[in-house]
Design an enzyme around this catalytic site. Structure first.
Site, PDB file in Angstrom:
ATOM      1  N   GLY A 121       0.778  -1.240   0.000  1.00 18.82           N
ATOM      2  CA  GLY A 121       0.000   0.000   0.000  1.00 18.82           C
ATOM      3  C   GLY A 121       0.805   1.283   0.000  1.00 18.82           C
TER       4      GLY A 121
ATOM      5  N   ASP B 227      -5.399   2.121  10.816  1.00 18.10           N
ATOM      6  CA  ASP B 227      -6.827   1.862  10.976  1.00 18.10           C
ATOM      7  C   ASP B 227      -7.053   1.277  12.381  1.00 18.10           C
ATOM      8  OD1 ASP B 227      -9.518   1.511  10.231  1.00 18.10           O
ATOM      9  OD2 ASP B 227      -9.146  -0.398   9.253  1.00 18.10           O
TER      10      ASP B 227
ATOM     11  N   LYS C  22      -7.140   6.810  10.631  1.00 19.52           N
ATOM     12  CA  LYS C  22      -8.587   6.616  10.807  1.00 19.52           C
ATOM     13  C   LYS C  22      -8.824   6.281  12.283  1.00 19.52           C
ATOM     14  CE  LYS C  22     -10.474   3.956   7.302  1.00 19.52           C
ATOM     15  NZ  LYS C  22     -11.059   2.673   6.790  1.00 19.52           N
TER      16      LYS C  22
ATOM     17  N   PHE D 129     -14.272   3.565   3.850  1.00 18.40           N
ATOM     18  CA  PHE D 129     -13.270   2.740   3.177  1.00 18.40           C
ATOM     19  C   PHE D 129     -12.761   3.499   1.957  1.00 18.40           C
ATOM     20  CE2 PHE D 129     -11.190  -0.596   0.876  1.00 18.40           C
ATOM     21  CZ  PHE D 129     -10.548  -1.281   1.903  1.00 18.40           C
TER      22      PHE D 129
ATOM     23  N   ASP E 236      -5.808  -0.146  -1.730  1.00 18.92           N
ATOM     24  CA  ASP E 236      -6.566  -1.028  -2.612  1.00 18.92           C
ATOM     25  C   ASP E 236      -7.870  -1.487  -1.984  1.00 18.92           C
ATOM     26  OD1 ASP E 236      -5.242  -2.774  -0.628  1.00 18.92           O
ATOM     27  OD2 ASP E 236      -6.065  -4.409  -1.829  1.00 18.92           O
TER      28      ASP E 236
HETATM   29  P1  IMP Z   1      -4.924  -1.913  10.575  1.00 19.64           P
HETATM   30  O1  IMP Z   1      -4.026  -3.077  10.827  1.00 19.64           O
HETATM   31  O2  IMP Z   1      -6.358  -2.192  10.859  1.00 19.64           O
HETATM   32  O3  IMP Z   1      -4.442  -0.613  11.194  1.00 19.64           O
HETATM   33  O4  IMP Z   1      -4.977  -1.681   9.030  1.00 19.64           O
HETATM   34  C1  IMP Z   1      -3.893  -1.417   8.288  1.00 19.64           C
HETATM   35  C2  IMP Z   1      -4.063  -1.978   6.888  1.00 19.64           C
HETATM   36  O5  IMP Z   1      -5.421  -2.233   6.527  1.00 19.64           O
HETATM   37  C3  IMP Z   1      -3.548  -0.939   5.940  1.00 19.64           C
HETATM   38  O6  IMP Z   1      -2.159  -1.079   5.715  1.00 19.64           O
HETATM   39  C4  IMP Z   1      -4.397  -1.185   4.722  1.00 19.64           C
HETATM   40  O7  IMP Z   1      -3.777  -2.158   3.897  1.00 19.64           O
HETATM   41  C5  IMP Z   1      -5.703  -1.759   5.242  1.00 19.64           C
HETATM   42  N1  IMP Z   1      -6.768  -0.721   5.325  1.00 19.64           N
HETATM   43  C6  IMP Z   1      -7.349  -0.216   6.417  1.00 19.64           C
HETATM   44  N2  IMP Z   1      -8.284   0.702   6.123  1.00 19.64           N
HETATM   45  C7  IMP Z   1      -8.287   0.796   4.769  1.00 19.64           C
HETATM   46  C8  IMP Z   1      -9.052   1.583   3.828  1.00 19.64           C
HETATM   47  O8  IMP Z   1      -9.904   2.424   4.154  1.00 19.64           O
HETATM   48  N3  IMP Z   1      -8.754   1.358   2.519  1.00 19.64           N
HETATM   49  C9  IMP Z   1      -7.821   0.464   2.092  1.00 19.64           C
HETATM   50  N4  IMP Z   1      -7.091  -0.276   2.928  1.00 19.64           N
HETATM   51  C10 IMP Z   1      -7.326  -0.117   4.260  1.00 19.64           C
HETATM   52 MG    MG Z   2      -4.269  -3.296   1.879  1.00 20.57          MG
END
Ligand code: IMP
Ligand code: MG
Length: 194
Positions: free
Chosen positions: A59, A117, A145, A166, A173
């Site tokens: 990403g 996220d 986020k 999202f 992606d």
């Molecule tokens: P976390 O582990 O929940 O903090 O999420 C991190 C990963 O989830 C990021 O590196 C993204 O690949 C994916 N992700 C989280 N939210 C989004 C979004 O809104 N769009 C696309 N990918 C997301």
């Molecule tokens: Mg991703």
């Protein structure tokens, strides 16, 4: 850290994408301006340090390329592969798909990801990196986020705070699509609720 500017004007998606995207949330101009600001802050904080940038695949491709081109600092670059297995918008079990190759012991690490996220990814990667005994780890994400956070982890540098939507584009992606868009757009819920 200098405060990110609030997200105000929301623009229509380009005609080709209007069926799939709700809107453009962050334009390429806004992104480029903000990335330069982040680079200035990182330069100030890392001047004179032995900087290793560790970027998470896939990403970060666009953000990383723009950020490091703006960074007027000597640095070394490496990647870690981490995937939250499975397609969809719900993150699941984390799997490391590529290990770090550079030595980071006693180095200053700048860890770059696309979006913070739930925090599960950053938390797991920081835990793994700490075992390699770097001098310090600072984190930099394009998007933050906070509404969905479950882990106690924050980014030292972030481009934009976004609401619980999202988003895709500029490296992000949905099912590996949309990474090539030059802006960050909001995916229509019917695209992933189908
Ligand atoms: P976390 O582990 O929940 O903090 O999420 C991190 C990963 O989830 C990021 O590196 C993204 O690949 C994916 N992700 C989280 N939210 C989004 C979004 O809104 N769009 C696309 N990918 C997301
Ligand atoms: Mg991703």
């Amino acid at each position: 850290m200098k405060k990110p500017s609030p997200l105000s004007l929301v623009r229509r998606a380009p005609p080709r994408l209007r069926k799939e995207l709700e809107c453009v949330l962050i334009s390429r101009t806004q992104i480029h301006r903000r990335v330069r600001e982040l680079a200035r802050q990182i330069e100030r904080d890392f001047r004179g340090r032995d900087l290793v940038v560790v970027s998470l695949l896939n990403g970060t491709v666009m953000f990383l390329a723009d950020l490091i081109r703006s960074l007027n600092l000597p640095l070394r670059l490496d990647f870690m592969g981490v995937s939250s297995y499975g397609i969809g918008t719900v993150s699941r079990e984390l799997v490391f798909t590529k290990e770090l190759r550079l030595e980071v012991r006693d180095r200053d690490v700048l860890l770059v990801d696309d979006i913070l996220d739930t925090g599960k990814t950053l938390k797991a990667v920081i835990t793994k990196l700490q075992q390699l005994q770097p001098r310090q780890i600072r984190t930099c994400v394009l998007l933050n986020k906070p509404a969905r956070r479950v882990e106690r982890v924050e980014a030292d540098y972030f481009g934009f705070v976004i609401p619980d939507l999202f988003v895709v584009g500029y490296g992000l992606d949905y099912a590996e699509r949309y990474r090539n868009l030059p802006f960050v757009g909001v995916l229509k819920p019917e695209m992933y609720q189908a």
